[in-house]
Each structure stands twice: as C-alpha cells, then as structure tokens.
Design a protein around this motif. Structure first.
Motif, short mmCIF file in Angstrom:
data_model
loop_
_atom_site.label_atom_id
_atom_site.label_comp_id
_atom_site.label_asym_id
_atom_site.label_seq_id
_atom_site.Cartn_x
_atom_site.Cartn_y
_atom_site.Cartn_z
N MET A 65 0.83 -1.21 0.00
CA MET A 65 0.00 0.00 0.00
C MET A 65 0.87 1.26 0.00
O MET A 65 0.58 2.22 -0.71
CB MET A 65 -0.93 0.00 1.22
N GLY A 66 1.93 1.25 0.84
CA GLY A 66 2.79 2.43 0.91
C GLY A 66 3.48 2.72 -0.41
O GLY A 66 3.58 3.87 -0.84
N GLY A 67 3.97 1.67 -1.09
CA GLY A 67 4.70 1.88 -2.32
C GLY A 67 3.82 2.07 -3.54
O GLY A 67 4.15 2.83 -4.44
N THR A 68 2.65 1.39 -3.57
CA THR A 68 1.80 1.43 -4.76
C THR A 68 0.74 2.51 -4.66
O THR A 68 0.60 3.34 -5.58
CB THR A 68 1.12 0.06 -4.96
N TRP A 69 -0.01 2.55 -3.59
CA TRP A 69 -1.10 3.51 -3.46
C TRP A 69 -0.63 4.89 -3.04
O TRP A 69 -1.09 5.89 -3.56
CB TRP A 69 -2.13 2.99 -2.46
N MET A 70 0.28 4.92 -2.07
CA MET A 70 0.70 6.22 -1.52
C MET A 70 1.97 6.77 -2.17
O MET A 70 2.31 7.92 -1.95
CB MET A 70 0.94 6.09 -0.01
N GLY A 71 2.65 5.95 -2.94
CA GLY A 71 3.87 6.42 -3.60
C GLY A 71 4.99 6.73 -2.64
O GLY A 71 5.84 7.58 -2.93
N LEU A 72 5.04 6.07 -1.50
CA LEU A 72 6.09 6.33 -0.50
C LEU A 72 7.31 5.48 -0.82
O LEU A 72 7.33 4.28 -0.56
CB LEU A 72 5.58 6.02 0.91
N SER A 73 8.34 6.10 -1.39
CA SER A 73 9.58 5.38 -1.71
C SER A 73 9.26 4.06 -2.40
O SER A 73 9.63 2.99 -1.93
CB SER A 73 10.40 5.14 -0.43
N SER A 74 8.59 4.13 -3.54
CA SER A 74 8.00 2.95 -4.16
C SER A 74 9.05 1.90 -4.53
O SER A 74 8.81 0.70 -4.36
CB SER A 74 7.21 3.35 -5.40
N ARG A 75 10.23 2.32 -5.01
CA ARG A 75 11.24 1.33 -5.40
C ARG A 75 11.81 0.61 -4.18
O ARG A 75 11.96 -0.62 -4.20
CB ARG A 75 12.37 2.02 -6.18
N ALA A 76 12.11 1.35 -3.13
CA ALA A 76 12.60 0.71 -1.91
C ALA A 76 11.51 -0.16 -1.29
O ALA A 76 11.79 -1.26 -0.81
CB ALA A 76 13.06 1.77 -0.91
N ALA A 77 10.27 0.33 -1.30
CA ALA A 77 9.16 -0.44 -0.73
C ALA A 77 8.98 -1.77 -1.46
O ALA A 77 8.59 -2.78 -0.85
CB ALA A 77 7.87 0.37 -0.79
N ARG A 78 9.27 -1.77 -2.76
CA ARG A 78 9.13 -3.02 -3.52
C ARG A 78 10.13 -4.06 -3.02
O ARG A 78 9.79 -5.23 -2.87
CB ARG A 78 9.36 -2.73 -5.00
N TYR A 79 11.36 -3.65 -2.76
CA TYR A 79 12.36 -4.59 -2.23
C TYR A 79 11.96 -5.08 -0.83
O TYR A 79 12.10 -6.27 -0.51
CB TYR A 79 13.73 -3.94 -2.18
N TRP A 80 11.50 -4.16 0.00
CA TRP A 80 11.13 -4.55 1.37
C TRP A 80 9.89 -5.44 1.37
O TRP A 80 9.74 -6.29 2.24
CB TRP A 80 10.92 -3.29 2.21
N LEU A 81 8.99 -5.22 0.43
CA LEU A 81 7.82 -6.10 0.29
C LEU A 81 8.27 -7.53 -0.02
O LEU A 81 7.80 -8.50 0.58
CB LEU A 81 6.91 -5.57 -0.81
N ILE A 82 9.20 -7.65 -0.99
CA ILE A 82 9.70 -8.98 -1.36
C ILE A 82 10.42 -9.62 -0.19
O ILE A 82 10.31 -10.84 0.04
CB ILE A 82 10.62 -8.87 -2.59
N ALA A 83 11.18 -8.83 0.58
CA ALA A 83 11.88 -9.37 1.74
C ALA A 83 10.90 -9.93 2.76
O ALA A 83 11.09 -11.02 3.30
CB ALA A 83 12.76 -8.29 2.36
N SER A 84 9.86 -9.17 3.06
CA SER A 84 8.85 -9.63 4.01
C SER A 84 8.14 -10.88 3.50
O SER A 84 7.91 -11.84 4.25
CB SER A 84 7.83 -8.51 4.27
N LEU A 85 7.82 -10.88 2.21
CA LEU A 85 7.16 -12.04 1.62
C LEU A 85 8.06 -13.27 1.66
O LEU A 85 7.62 -14.38 1.98
CB LEU A 85 6.77 -11.72 0.18
N GLY A 86 9.36 -13.08 1.38
CA GLY A 86 10.28 -14.21 1.41
C GLY A 86 10.41 -14.80 2.81
O GLY A 86 10.43 -16.03 2.98
N ASN A 87 10.50 -13.94 3.82
CA ASN A 87 10.55 -14.44 5.19
C ASN A 87 9.30 -15.22 5.56
O ASN A 87 9.37 -16.29 6.17
CB ASN A 87 10.73 -13.27 6.16
N GLY A 88 8.14 -14.70 5.18
CA GLY A 88 6.89 -15.37 5.50
C GLY A 88 6.77 -16.72 4.84
O GLY A 88 6.37 -17.71 5.47
N VAL A 89 7.11 -16.79 3.54
CA VAL A 89 7.02 -18.07 2.83
C VAL A 89 7.99 -19.08 3.42
O VAL A 89 7.67 -20.27 3.58
CB VAL A 89 7.31 -17.85 1.32
#
Length: 396
Positions: free
Chosen positions: A24-48
C-alpha cells in the motif's frame, strides 16, 4: 498439530500485514516505491520460508528447510538493496544477483542431494549476517545526516540483532555437539521460538523502515511549507517568522539587524518579450546569485513575484550597505542566458536597519518598501537606505 496451526496462522497474519503495508505504501501512496518493492519482497520471502518450515507435508524436510533458509538469506539481501535505493547509496545489484544465484544453487543443487542440511543452514545464516552487517556500515552515517543519531542507532541496532541471531544459528549448525539449549528442546518448542523470534524481528524491522520513510515524507512536507517551489529559497511565511524572531531579539537584547527588499528591474518586460519560462529562469538565476553571495548567517527569501527579501542578522547600516552593494553587483555583473538570448538583469533594493526596540516589524517593512520605491523611481539598479522615522518626519 493444533500448536503448529496456531503458529502458521500467526506467521501468515503478521507477514500479510507487513507485506500489505509495503504494498500500500509503495503502490497507493507512492512512498519510496522502489525501496518499498524490495522490502515487500523481503517480508514475503521471510513469511514463505517460515510457512515451509511449519508445513511438514509440503515436501521433503531437507528441501523445505534449505529452501526456507535460502529465502531468509535472500530477504536480507533484498532488504539491503532497498536501503541502498532509499538512501541513494552505491548499488550492488550485480553482486547481490550473483550471491543469490550461488546460494540457491548451493542449497538446492548441492546440499539437498548430499544431505548437507547443516552446511546449507550455516551458509545461509552467514549470508544473512554479512548482509546485515554491511547494511549497518552503509546506512549509519546517511541516516544520521538525514534524520538524527537516534534513528541511525535504532536501525543499526536492529540489523545487528538480526546478524547476531544469524551468527548463533550458523554456529549451532557447525557445532552440533556444543551444549546449545534449543537443540535438545522438543520440535514444537523450537518451532515456536523460531516463529516468534523471526516474526518479532520482521515486525520491528518493518517498523524502523516505515519510520524512516514517514520521517522523510514529513521532512519534505516541512521543507515545502517553508521554501519556494521555484527558486528553493525560503518563502514569505518563513522569512516573516524569522523577522519576527529578530524583532523580539532586538527588544530583549538590543541586537540590531537589517532588512533588504529587492525587486528585479523590468521583470514584466522579460515575461512579455521572452515568455514566462524565461521569466522563471531569471528568477531562479537571480535567487542562485543572491544565495551564493549572501553570508552563511544571512537568510534569503522569495517575498512574492519578482521580489526578494534578505535578512542580515547582527548587521548595522554600514555593513548592510556593503552587503547590499555586493548582492546588487553579483546580479548585474553578467547577463542571464536564455537559449541564444542573453538577458541583462539588474535589481533595485530598499535597505532598512532595525536598531530601535520600540519600532514594530510592520513599520520596518513599510520603510524598506518605501526605500525600494525610491530606488525604482530614482533610476533602478541601486540601493536606497530608508531614513529613520525621525528623519522622515522632519520638515524639509
């Protein structure tokens, strides 16, 4: 089974929230979208990865564990990559990609067939530790410069804790005969500790990263509220607040200051003949020259339209007059280029020295404006000092 299901639900809920936050922060709100994309993948990888460990029926145990360890290591790499993007640090994408491929190949193609589970876990833990410690080295000073020492310490401490957990995990695999307490614990206890520690670190890390993203946004909003969007100088609101503080300092400590009101001569002709983009270029270049020539203690602001205001703290009349002439010469000494056209630009100034604690700020600005008007009427490209109230009221 019930305990495992509860742990699985806990992992899914927490990582869904953190992953959703970055999405939501990177896509909807545009908050540091490129960095947020990496952190999203990191969180997803840990969860999986955690889900693979908690689901025994999803494949061979060694394959699940080594895949989970690989995902944890990749998550650390992606987190570091996001920090590099966010802080505009030198990128190491090629090395990250090579390390990721080498780690996955080692764990899946070598450790699984040879049953080297301990080696795979230890190598993955080492990658996590190295990525986190490199992140600490890279981000501490940039975070300290942009935010503050506390923020830099909080982020560094979090990454160090993750690195320490990874180091301990790797050592427990390399030295299984050492008295590691958790190796003798029941499987459910180990799963609970692993899930709780991993989820806690993931949430805290997301909180720290989210904090620096929000603080950057707040800082930018504060900057925009106090600075002119075109020239980057202070805006009228900011300079008036500073003038009010200087007036209070004059009342309390009898510290004089001076004000320069500046107007670009014949600015309307530039807009009419060359267009508003040329006028914007003139404004930006005049602002740059004024800022470059001003002292570090001086404050330069765009006061409105083609008018500027310069606050000279701790400056009496003679010093202010010298500063004003220096600023005037810096603007008129060479024309401003606009395409193939060289635009000659001059400025007029009204100078007022505040040395009477009884005089209000409104009175000072009126006198400075009157002096500016005299400079415009007197031929432009000059500095006119405002007379004191007594001199202005004296009969001629």
């Amino acid at each position: 089974m019930e305990t495992r299901h509860l742990l699985l639900a806990f992992v899914l809920l927490s990582h869904t929230l953190t992953t959703g936050m970055w999405w939501m922060g990177g896509t909807w709100m545009g908050l540091s979208s490129r960095a947020a994309r990496y952190w999203l993948i990191a969180s997803l990888g840990n969860g999986v990865g955690l889900c693979l460990i908690l689901l025994p029926g999803s494949g061979p145990a060694e394959l699940r564990i080594l895949t989970a360890c690989s995902l944890a290591a990749l998550a650390a790499i992606w987190m570091r990559q996001g920090l590099q993007v966010f802080l505009k640090l030198p990128r190491t994408e090629a090395r990250h990609l090579a390390l990721s491929m080498a780690l996955m190949g080692f764990n899946i193609l070598v450790c699984v067939p040879l049953s080297w589970q301990a080696a795979g876990v230890a190598v993955s833990a080492g990658v996590v530790a190295v990525a986190m410690l490199l992140s600490v080295r890279e981000v501490y000073h940039p975070l300290k410069r942009e935010f503050n020492r506390g923020t830099a310490w909080a982020a560094s401490l979090m990454f160090c804790v993750i690195a320490l957990c990874a180091i301990v995990t790797g050592l427990s695999q390399l030295g299984p005969n050492w008295p590691w307490p958790w190796l003798d614990s029941p499987l459910e206890t180990r799963q609970f500790v692993l899930s709780f520690v991993s989820v806690t670190l993931s949430i805290l890390t997301s909180f720290v990263l989210g904090y620096i993203v929000v603080m950057r946004l707040v800082g930018r909003l504060e900057h925009l509220s106090l600075h002119d969007g075109l020239t980057g100088l202070l805006n009228r609101r900011a300079i008036e607040a500073m003038l009010a503080r200087e007036t209070q300092r004059l009342e309390r400590f009898n510290q004089p200051f001076s004000i320069l009101l500046i107007d670009i001569d014949h600015f309307k002709h530039v807009n009419d003949q060359l267009g508003h983009p040329a006028g914007d270029q003139v404004l930006m270049e005049v602002a740059r020259r004024l800022q470059a020539e001003a002292r570090e203690v001086d404050h330069v602001a765009r006061y409105g339209g083609e008018e500027f205001c310069v606050l000279l703290p701790h400056t009496e009349h003679e010093g202010a007059l010298q500063a004003a002439e220096r600023l005037r010469e810096s603007v008129c000494e060479r024309p401003i280029a606009w395409g193939t056209v060289n635009v000659p630009v001059t400025i007029s100034m009204g100078l007022v020295c505040a040395d009477n604690p009884q005089e209000t700020l409104q009175s000072l600005l009126r006198r400075a404006d009157a002096a500016l008007y005299q400079a415009k009427e007197g031929g432009r490209n000059m500095v006119v000092s405002a007379p004191t109230p007594n001199e202005a009221a004296a009969p001629h």
